[in-house]
Every structure is written in structure tokens, then in C-alpha cells.
Motif scaffolding. Structure first.
Motif, PDB file in Angstrom:
ATOM      1  N   GLN A  34       0.718  -1.146   0.081  1.00 44.89           N
ATOM      2  CA  GLN A  34      -0.018   0.120   0.065  1.00 44.89           C
ATOM      3  C   GLN A  34       0.873   1.218   0.036  1.00 44.89           C
ATOM      4  OE1 GLN A  34      -2.309  -0.855   3.401  1.00 44.89           O
ATOM      5  NE2 GLN A  34      -4.041  -1.606   2.232  1.00 44.89           N
ATOM      6  N   ILE A  35       2.112   1.137   0.692  1.00 41.78           N
ATOM      7  CA  ILE A  35       2.917   2.595   0.591  1.00 41.78           C
ATOM      8  C   ILE A  35       3.245   2.456  -0.890  1.00 41.78           C
ATOM      9  CG2 ILE A  35       5.026   3.216   1.380  1.00 41.78           C
ATOM     10  CD1 ILE A  35       4.853   1.719   3.888  1.00 41.78           C
ATOM     11  N   ARG A  36       3.888   1.523  -1.429  1.00 49.23           N
ATOM     12  CA  ARG A  36       4.136   1.694  -2.853  1.00 49.23           C
ATOM     13  C   ARG A  36       2.991   2.143  -3.905  1.00 49.23           C
ATOM     14  NH1 ARG A  36       6.816  -3.355  -1.558  1.00 49.23           N
ATOM     15  NH2 ARG A  36       5.251  -4.600  -2.540  1.00 49.23           N
ATOM     16  N   ARG A  37       1.939   1.651  -3.538  1.00 47.02           N
ATOM     17  CA  ARG A  37       0.464   2.186  -4.449  1.00 47.02           C
ATOM     18  C   ARG A  37       0.452   3.649  -4.125  1.00 47.02           C
ATOM     19  NH1 ARG A  37      -4.793  -0.769  -3.815  1.00 47.02           N
ATOM     20  NH2 ARG A  37      -5.158   0.477  -5.467  1.00 47.02           N
ATOM     21  N   THR A  38       0.487   4.022  -2.957  1.00 47.51           N
ATOM     22  CA  THR A  38       0.340   5.312  -2.572  1.00 47.51           C
ATOM     23  C   THR A  38       1.199   6.381  -3.361  1.00 47.51           C
ATOM     24  OG1 THR A  38      -0.581   4.852  -0.282  1.00 47.51           O
ATOM     25  CG2 THR A  38       0.088   6.970  -0.713  1.00 47.51           C
ATOM     26  N   ALA A  39       2.491   5.936  -3.308  1.00 48.20           N
ATOM     27  CA  ALA A  39       3.498   6.782  -4.174  1.00 48.20           C
ATOM     28  C   ALA A  39       3.266   6.702  -5.295  1.00 48.20           C
ATOM     29  CB  ALA A  39       4.922   6.095  -3.835  1.00 48.20           C
ATOM     30  N   ASP A  67      11.070   6.906   1.841  1.00 47.98           N
ATOM     31  CA  ASP A  67      11.893   6.202   0.840  1.00 47.98           C
ATOM     32  C   ASP A  67      11.274   6.040  -0.495  1.00 47.98           C
ATOM     33  OD1 ASP A  67      14.221   6.525   2.640  1.00 47.98           O
ATOM     34  OD2 ASP A  67      13.987   4.300   3.330  1.00 47.98           O
ATOM     35  N   GLU A  68       9.985   5.850  -0.457  1.00 44.30           N
ATOM     36  CA  GLU A  68       9.180   5.606  -1.705  1.00 44.30           C
ATOM     37  C   GLU A  68       8.798   6.917  -2.257  1.00 44.30           C
ATOM     38  OE1 GLU A  68       8.092   3.151  -3.235  1.00 44.30           O
ATOM     39  OE2 GLU A  68       9.018   1.590  -2.085  1.00 44.30           O
ATOM     40  N   GLY A  69       9.099   8.268  -1.780  1.00 40.61           N
ATOM     41  CA  GLY A  69       8.868   9.306  -2.341  1.00 40.61           C
ATOM     42  C   GLY A  69       7.588  10.007  -2.095  1.00 40.61           C
ATOM     43  N   ILE A  70       7.095   9.645  -0.928  1.00 46.20           N
ATOM     44  CA  ILE A  70       5.689  10.163  -0.743  1.00 46.20           C
ATOM     45  C   ILE A  70       5.739  11.313   0.029  1.00 46.20           C
ATOM     46  CG2 ILE A  70       3.345   9.728   0.737  1.00 46.20           C
ATOM     47  CD1 ILE A  70       4.011   6.889   0.497  1.00 46.20           C
ATOM     48  N   LEU A  71       4.896  12.282  -0.595  1.00 47.38           N
ATOM     49  CA  LEU A  71       4.774  13.755   0.260  1.00 47.38           C
ATOM     50  C   LEU A  71       4.176  13.331   1.801  1.00 47.38           C
ATOM     51  CD1 LEU A  71       5.111  16.947   0.303  1.00 47.38           C
ATOM     52  CD2 LEU A  71       2.919  16.977  -0.740  1.00 47.38           C
ATOM     53  N   VAL A  72       4.854  13.649   2.691  1.00 47.69           N
ATOM     54  CA  VAL A  72       4.348  13.548   3.990  1.00 47.69           C
ATOM     55  C   VAL A  72       4.327  14.714   4.820  1.00 47.69           C
ATOM     56  CG1 VAL A  72       4.424  12.212   6.290  1.00 47.69           C
ATOM     57  CG2 VAL A  72       5.143  10.966   4.223  1.00 47.69           C
ATOM     58  N   GLY A  73       3.240  15.088   5.426  1.00 47.51           N
ATOM     59  CA  GLY A  73       3.103  16.031   6.041  1.00 47.51           C
ATOM     60  C   GLY A  73       2.898  15.528   7.566  1.00 47.51           C
ATOM     61  N   GLY A  74       3.927  16.235   8.783  1.00 47.49           N
ATOM     62  CA  GLY A  74       3.737  15.823   9.757  1.00 47.49           C
ATOM     63  C   GLY A  74       2.703  16.913  10.750  1.00 47.49           C
ATOM     64  N   GLY A  75       1.588  16.563  11.012  1.00 43.51           N
ATOM     65  CA  GLY A  75       0.699  17.445  11.580  1.00 43.51           C
ATOM     66  C   GLY A  75       0.473  17.145  12.908  1.00 43.51           C
ATOM     67  N   SER A  76      -0.632  17.789  13.588  1.00 42.23           N
ATOM     68  CA  SER A  76      -0.671  17.429  14.930  1.00 42.23           C
ATOM     69  C   SER A  76      -1.775  16.847  15.199  1.00 42.23           C
ATOM     70  CB  SER A  76      -0.857  18.735  15.841  1.00 42.23           C
ATOM     71  OG  SER A  76      -1.944  19.191  15.424  1.00 42.23           O
TER      72      SER A  76
END
Length: 288
Positions: free
Chosen positions: A199-204, A247-256
Motif C-alpha cells: 500500500q505504501i508503494r501504491r500510494t507513491a 523512501d518511496e517518495g511520498i509527500l508526508v506532512g507531519g501534523g498534530s
């Protein structure tokens, strides 16, 4: 919930929480919601937070935005679905507002949470062999709702915590983007808490972004990963896979995810750097 005699006991559980929340907010005056936001941003700026993503019901969002030029912070509107995706009323109202729809992200809930035994999983909860959690919408309901927003040029976002909930989101996003391709759509998955490696790869591959919250490690999963073990056993080690996502290149936002966790970005970075699963840790530079 009801007790053994069938009498309501005052406990509200998923998916009814959203309906109760909407009714509670509707009792407030616009001035009260605006004052509440002012108090919220006073808290936020203490920790250097200058942009707030306000995920609110449409009527609350409009009240808060009516005073946006007087706030200390920048407000990014996110409209939350009051009920399930079968109800398009708020979405249809939003789509008639040409200015507001240009900047608003449409948000909905796909599943619940582990500690409510309502996040949707491929495998059952620990000690509950018939409980796999729940999906709040059918595939068609979710597709129809999100496709309408997508076709109107909007960004969409889905709360999905369990791996089965994440699977439903990815299937629907994939179908929408296959039928109506769009570059840099940045459709979001909120939390993305227990994805599989596939699923991580699919998301990317789909170009989706993930709104994740490092402080959930400290508050929910636990820095020893024991907080969720009672619900999902050893699957807890798959939670919050920051290193794998980056590592898969996903744009990740670290929110609260305030008010579930605090608005403390520097503390959140430290927690992501100290992830209890060592190979999911990120660097200080990546955190910043």
C-alpha cells in the motif's frame, strides 16, 4: 451504546460520533466559534505554528473564515463530511461557492480508530475473532462523493487508519484518477497509520500525499509500541512508517491532529527521529 436492559448509557461510539459532533457544534453561535478559534491560534503560535488547517463542518468553517483577516495565523479550510458519503448536501453547497471551493479540501472518514475497535483491518482485533472494525461507506458511496469533488478541481482527503480502510481509499483514488487523470492532485490520506508495504508503494505511484502525526507514537501507540498492542498485537510494529513512506517518495506532512495531540512541531520531529521501530526513524533534516 445501551446497557443490558437496552437503556442508553451516554456513551457515543463510531460512526455516530460525527453526527453527535455536528449537532453539538450547531448549538454554538458564530461568535463563539470565532472566539474558540482565536484561543486555538493563541495556543498554536506559542509553538511557532503559523498555518492552521481547519477541518470543520461547513457552517463552522464559514463562521471562522468570516474573520480570517483578523487572525494571527493563516487558515487553510478543510470541510469535513457531517455524516457518510451518501449525503452530498454540504458538498453541493460548497461547490456553489466559487471562491471557497478553490481553496477548500473536502474531507471524509473511511474508518474509525484502533482504540474504538472501529479502524477497518484485514485481520481481526486481538481477542475478537469476528471483529474487523468497520468501513463507514460502501465503495460506490465513497467513489461518488470524492469523484464529484475531484471533477470540480478540488483536493480530497480521507481519514484511514486500518489497512483495510487504506485499501478502500487507494482503490477509489485509483479509479477516480484512471477515469479523470490530473497532475499534482495531492489527494490525501489522513493518518495512514497501519499500511502494508504494498500500500505504501501504491500510494507513491498514485501521487497521493499523507497527513501523518508523529505524536501519535507517543500518545497512542506508545514509545514502546505497547499502547496499541492490546488492539492489534504485533501489527503495531507496522504503524507510522515514516522512513518507508519517505523512501518511496511520498509527500508526508507531519501534523498534530489537534486536539488528539499537541501542536508542538519540534517535539514531533524528535519523536519521529526516535521512532520505536528503528528502521522507521527519520533524520532531523527530513523532519524540518
Amino acid at each position: 451504546l445501551t446497557d443490558e436492559s437496552g437503556k442508553m448509557n451516554g456513551m457515543v461510539v463510531d460512526p455516530a460520533c460525527a453526527d453527535v459532533g455536528e449537532k453539538a457544534f450547531a448549538l454554538l453561535e458564530d461568535s463563539e466559534m470565532i472566539e474558540g478559534f482565536r484561543r486555538l491560534e493563541d495556543y498554536a503560535v506559542q509553538y511557532g505554528v503559523t498555518t492552521i488547517f481547519a477541518k470543520e463542518y461547513l457552517f463552522a468553517l464559514k463562521a471562522i473564515l468570516s474573520q480570517r483577516n483578523t487572525y494571527k495565523t493563516t487558515v487553510k479550510p478543510m470541510m469535513r463530511t457531517p455524516g457518510g458519503c451518501a449525503d452530498h448536501r454540504d458538498l453541493d453547497v460548497l461547490l456553489c461557492d466559487e471562491e471557497l471551493k478553490k481553496e477548500t479540501t473536502v474531507c471524509t472518514f473511511v474508518d474509525g480508530a484502533f482504540d474504538g475497535w472501529s479502524a477497518a483491518n484485514f485481520e481481526p482485533y486481538e481477542g475478537q475473532p469476528l471483529n474487523f472494525g468497520m468501513l463507514y461507506n460502501t465503495d460506490e458511496q465513497l467513489y461518488s462523493y470524492l469523484k464529484k469533488a475531484h471533477d470540480n478541481g478540488m483536493q480530497v482527503s480521507c481519514h484511514a487508519i486500518g489497512d483495510y480502510g487504506i485499501e478502500q481509499v487507494l482503490n477509489v483514488y485509483e479509479r477516480i484518477l484512471r477515469e479523470s487523470p490530473r497532475e499534482d492532485h495531492r489527494h490525501r490520506i489522513e493518518h495512514f497509520e497501519m499500511p502494508t508495504k504494498y500500500q505504501i508503494r501504491r500510494t507513491a505511484k498514485l501521487g497521493c500525499a499523507c497527513g501523518m502525526q508523529p505524536l501519535l507514537l507517543e500518545v497512542c501507540e506508545g514509545m514502546d509500541m505497547e499502547g496499541y498492542r492490546i488492539f492489534i498485537g504485533d501489527r503495531v510494529k507496522r504503524c507510522s512508517p515514516y522512513r518507508s513512506c519517505l523512501d518511496e517518495g511520498i509527500l508526508v506532512g507531519g501534523g498534530s491532529d489537534y486536539s488528539v495531540t499537541e501542536m508542538r512541531p519540534l517535539h514531533a520531529i524528535r519523536i519521529a527521529m526516535e521512532h520505536p521501530v528503528e528502521n522507521e526513524r527519520i533524520s532531523l533534516f527530513e523532519g524540518l
